[in-house]
Each structure stands twice: as C-alpha cells, then as structure tokens.
Design a protein around this motif. Structure first.
Motif, PDB file in Angstrom:
ATOM      1  N   GLY A  91       0.801  -1.212   0.000  1.00 34.26           N
ATOM      2  CA  GLY A  91       0.000   0.000   0.000  1.00 34.26           C
ATOM      3  C   GLY A  91       0.837   1.265   0.000  1.00 34.26           C
ATOM      4  O   GLY A  91       0.419   2.306   0.501  1.00 34.26           O
ATOM      5  N   ILE A  92       2.022   1.191  -0.584  1.00 33.49           N
ATOM      6  CA  ILE A  92       2.934   2.336  -0.630  1.00 33.49           C
ATOM      7  C   ILE A  92       2.701   3.118  -1.918  1.00 33.49           C
ATOM      8  O   ILE A  92       2.712   2.545  -3.008  1.00 33.49           O
ATOM      9  CB  ILE A  92       4.418   1.885  -0.580  1.00 33.49           C
ATOM     10  CG1 ILE A  92       4.689   1.075   0.683  1.00 33.49           C
ATOM     11  CG2 ILE A  92       5.361   3.064  -0.713  1.00 33.49           C
ATOM     12  CD1 ILE A  92       4.534   1.846   1.959  1.00 33.49           C
ATOM     13  N   ASP A  93       2.505   4.414  -1.799  1.00 32.31           N
ATOM     14  CA  ASP A  93       2.364   5.295  -2.949  1.00 32.31           C
ATOM     15  C   ASP A  93       3.767   5.707  -3.394  1.00 32.31           C
ATOM     16  O   ASP A  93       4.415   6.521  -2.743  1.00 32.31           O
ATOM     17  CB  ASP A  93       1.535   6.519  -2.568  1.00 32.31           C
ATOM     18  CG  ASP A  93       1.374   7.510  -3.710  1.00 32.31           C
ATOM     19  OD1 ASP A  93       1.801   7.212  -4.845  1.00 32.31           O
ATOM     20  OD2 ASP A  93       0.822   8.591  -3.455  1.00 32.31           O
ATOM     21  N   LEU A  94       4.233   5.129  -4.473  1.00 33.97           N
ATOM     22  CA  LEU A  94       5.597   5.391  -4.939  1.00 33.97           C
ATOM     23  C   LEU A  94       5.800   6.842  -5.350  1.00 33.97           C
ATOM     24  O   LEU A  94       6.898   7.373  -5.238  1.00 33.97           O
ATOM     25  CB  LEU A  94       5.946   4.468  -6.101  1.00 33.97           C
ATOM     26  CG  LEU A  94       6.038   2.991  -5.742  1.00 33.97           C
ATOM     27  CD1 LEU A  94       6.228   2.153  -6.992  1.00 33.97           C
ATOM     28  CD2 LEU A  94       7.160   2.745  -4.754  1.00 33.97           C
ATOM     29  N   GLU A  95       4.763   7.495  -5.826  1.00 26.52           N
ATOM     30  CA  GLU A  95       4.879   8.896  -6.249  1.00 26.52           C
ATOM     31  C   GLU A  95       5.272   9.783  -5.063  1.00 26.52           C
ATOM     32  O   GLU A  95       6.105  10.655  -5.179  1.00 26.52           O
ATOM     33  CB  GLU A  95       3.545   9.382  -6.821  1.00 26.52           C
ATOM     34  CG  GLU A  95       3.044   8.555  -7.979  1.00 26.52           C
ATOM     35  CD  GLU A  95       3.522   9.069  -9.308  1.00 26.52           C
ATOM     36  OE1 GLU A  95       3.687  10.286  -9.442  1.00 26.52           O
ATOM     37  OE2 GLU A  95       3.729   8.241 -10.209  1.00 26.52           O
ATOM     38  N   SER A  96       4.670   9.550  -3.902  1.00 31.93           N
ATOM     39  CA  SER A  96       4.947  10.402  -2.745  1.00 31.93           C
ATOM     40  C   SER A  96       6.195   9.961  -1.985  1.00 31.93           C
ATOM     41  O   SER A  96       6.682  10.680  -1.127  1.00 31.93           O
ATOM     42  CB  SER A  96       3.748  10.439  -1.800  1.00 31.93           C
ATOM     43  OG  SER A  96       3.510   9.151  -1.265  1.00 31.93           O
ATOM     44  N   ASN A  97       6.713   8.765  -2.278  1.00 34.86           N
ATOM     45  CA  ASN A  97       7.901   8.260  -1.584  1.00 34.86           C
ATOM     46  C   ASN A  97       9.086   8.083  -2.527  1.00 34.86           C
ATOM     47  O   ASN A  97       9.955   7.273  -2.274  1.00 34.86           O
ATOM     48  CB  ASN A  97       7.591   6.903  -0.929  1.00 34.86           C
ATOM     49  CG  ASN A  97       6.715   7.037   0.280  1.00 34.86           C
ATOM     50  OD1 ASN A  97       7.044   7.745   1.216  1.00 34.86           O
ATOM     51  ND2 ASN A  97       5.579   6.377   0.258  1.00 34.86           N
ATOM     52  N   GLU A  98       9.105   8.827  -3.626  1.00 38.39           N
ATOM     53  CA  GLU A  98      10.100   8.564  -4.667  1.00 38.39           C
ATOM     54  C   GLU A  98      11.537   8.847  -4.254  1.00 38.39           C
ATOM     55  O   GLU A  98      12.459   8.358  -4.876  1.00 38.39           O
ATOM     56  CB  GLU A  98       9.752   9.318  -5.942  1.00 38.39           C
ATOM     57  CG  GLU A  98       9.763  10.824  -5.800  1.00 38.39           C
ATOM     58  CD  GLU A  98       9.254  11.521  -7.042  1.00 38.39           C
ATOM     59  OE1 GLU A  98       9.716  12.643  -7.291  1.00 38.39           O
ATOM     60  OE2 GLU A  98       8.418  10.944  -7.751  1.00 38.39           O
ATOM     61  N   SER A  99      11.765   9.636  -3.200  1.00 40.15           N
ATOM     62  CA  SER A  99      13.143   9.973  -2.860  1.00 40.15           C
ATOM     63  C   SER A  99      13.602   9.398  -1.528  1.00 40.15           C
ATOM     64  O   SER A  99      14.695   9.690  -1.082  1.00 40.15           O
ATOM     65  CB  SER A  99      13.313  11.496  -2.829  1.00 40.15           C
ATOM     66  OG  SER A  99      12.505  12.030  -1.800  1.00 40.15           O
ATOM     67  N   LYS A 100      12.779   8.578  -0.875  1.00 39.81           N
ATOM     68  CA  LYS A 100      13.214   8.024   0.402  1.00 39.81           C
ATOM     69  C   LYS A 100      12.919   6.534   0.486  1.00 39.81           C
ATOM     70  O   LYS A 100      11.969   6.027  -0.106  1.00 39.81           O
ATOM     71  CB  LYS A 100      12.574   8.765   1.570  1.00 39.81           C
ATOM     72  CG  LYS A 100      11.075   8.704   1.619  1.00 39.81           C
ATOM     73  CD  LYS A 100      10.545   9.502   2.799  1.00 39.81           C
ATOM     74  CE  LYS A 100       9.024   9.501   2.783  1.00 39.81           C
ATOM     75  NZ  LYS A 100       8.466  10.196   3.913  1.00 39.81           N
ATOM     76  N   SER A 101      13.752   5.841   1.243  1.00 40.25           N
ATOM     77  CA  SER A 101      13.560   4.413   1.461  1.00 40.25           C
ATOM     78  C   SER A 101      12.411   4.192   2.431  1.00 40.25           C
ATOM     79  O   SER A 101      12.180   4.996   3.329  1.00 40.25           O
ATOM     80  CB  SER A 101      14.838   3.804   2.041  1.00 40.25           C
ATOM     81  OG  SER A 101      15.894   3.952   1.134  1.00 40.25           O
ATOM     82  N   VAL A 102      11.702   3.076   2.256  1.00 36.77           N
ATOM     83  CA  VAL A 102      10.567   2.753   3.103  1.00 36.77           C
ATOM     84  C   VAL A 102      10.686   1.299   3.543  1.00 36.77           C
ATOM     85  O   VAL A 102      10.813   0.403   2.709  1.00 36.77           O
ATOM     86  CB  VAL A 102       9.235   2.940   2.330  1.00 36.77           C
ATOM     87  CG1 VAL A 102       8.042   2.620   3.217  1.00 36.77           C
ATOM     88  CG2 VAL A 102       9.115   4.333   1.768  1.00 36.77           C
ATOM     89  N   SER A 103      10.634   1.058   4.855  1.00 40.11           N
ATOM     90  CA  SER A 103      10.622  -0.313   5.381  1.00 40.11           C
ATOM     91  C   SER A 103       9.191  -0.821   5.385  1.00 40.11           C
ATOM     92  O   SER A 103       8.281  -0.107   5.806  1.00 40.11           O
ATOM     93  CB  SER A 103      11.199  -0.350   6.787  1.00 40.11           C
ATOM     94  OG  SER A 103      12.565  -0.020   6.754  1.00 40.11           O
ATOM     95  N   VAL A 104       9.002  -2.051   4.914  1.00 41.92           N
ATOM     96  CA  VAL A 104       7.664  -2.618   4.805  1.00 41.92           C
ATOM     97  C   VAL A 104       7.646  -4.077   5.238  1.00 41.92           C
ATOM     98  O   VAL A 104       8.631  -4.791   5.112  1.00 41.92           O
ATOM     99  CB  VAL A 104       7.107  -2.526   3.353  1.00 41.92           C
ATOM    100  CG1 VAL A 104       6.955  -1.085   2.924  1.00 41.92           C
ATOM    101  CG2 VAL A 104       7.962  -3.298   2.377  1.00 41.92           C
TER     102      VAL A 104
END
Length: 130
Positions: A91-104
């Motif tokens: 459920g991660i929106d890649l557009e809003s997280n394009e410049s940072k890493s996300v742990s899932v």
C-alpha cells in the motif's frame, strides 16, 4: 515452527515478526533490500524466489527450475518490477515516496510441508499510513 504448503498457503504459523524489507529508490529504478535477520534465517541464499499468495509475499531460497532473483551485495534484489509489486502489496504510494527508502512488511519463518529443513519467509503488510 509448523509446515507450509506453498500450493495453497494453508499452514501459516506465527513465529517471528520483524521488519522484512526496505524499498530503496535509485537513479536506475526501485530496489528491494532483505533485512539481515530475514536473509540469515533463510540460510543466506545467493538466489531467491519471490512469490505472491493472496495479500502475502513468500520469499524462499531458489529451487531448481524456478524463476529466481540474485541476492546482490548488501542483500539487494535488483528488480524494479518486483519492488513495484511489493510496494503495491504494502500500500505504498511510490509517487509520494520517490526519494526516500521505506521499510515494509513483517515476516514469519515457516517450512515446507514436504521438507522441514527448507525455510520460507511469509511476509504480510499492515497498510499503515505514514
């Protein structure tokens, strides 16, 4: 640890719940990084299979004749399509997280029904908003 039938994902059993993956944007696409603990619990495989079952992800050491991904230096999977599929499941929106890493994802370690020594990671996603 209980056994799991990959054909139907019937025997899922909670054991360990830890952050499983990190999605890392790069200039060349999106990468997936396996957590150190997950990778070690799978036996530090050089190649893995990544399967989707319902809303869960299954990661296991690559079996013979399977579609596999190489685990690169730093435990990275260099496959943008796989990373995008994981982001969608999480459920991660890649557009809003394009410049940072996300742990899932959190994971459980299970074994195959027909081989107690073959470990698989079952990754589930909470769909938490940041």
């Amino acid at each position: 640890m209980k056994k799991m039938n990959l054909t139907g994902a019937v025997s899922l059993v909670n054991s360990t719940a830890n952050m499983a993956l990190t999605l890392v944007p790069t200039e060349n696409g999106l990468r997936t990084r396996l957590s150190a603990q997950l990778w070690e619990e799978l036996g530090t495989p050089a190649t893995v299979e990544v399967l989707q079952m319902d809303q869960a992800l299954i990661i296991l050491p690559a079996r013979e004749n399977a579609k596999l991904l190489k685990v690169g230096k730093g435990r990275y999977l260099y496959d943008t399509a796989t990373a995008k599929a994981i982001a969608k499941l999480a459920g991660i929106d890649l557009e809003s997280n394009e410049s940072k890493s996300v742990s899932v994802g959190s994971y459980e370690i299970n074994t195959l029904e027909d081989d107690e020594n073959f470990k698989v990671a079952v990754i589930s996603f909470d769909h938490q908003s940041e």
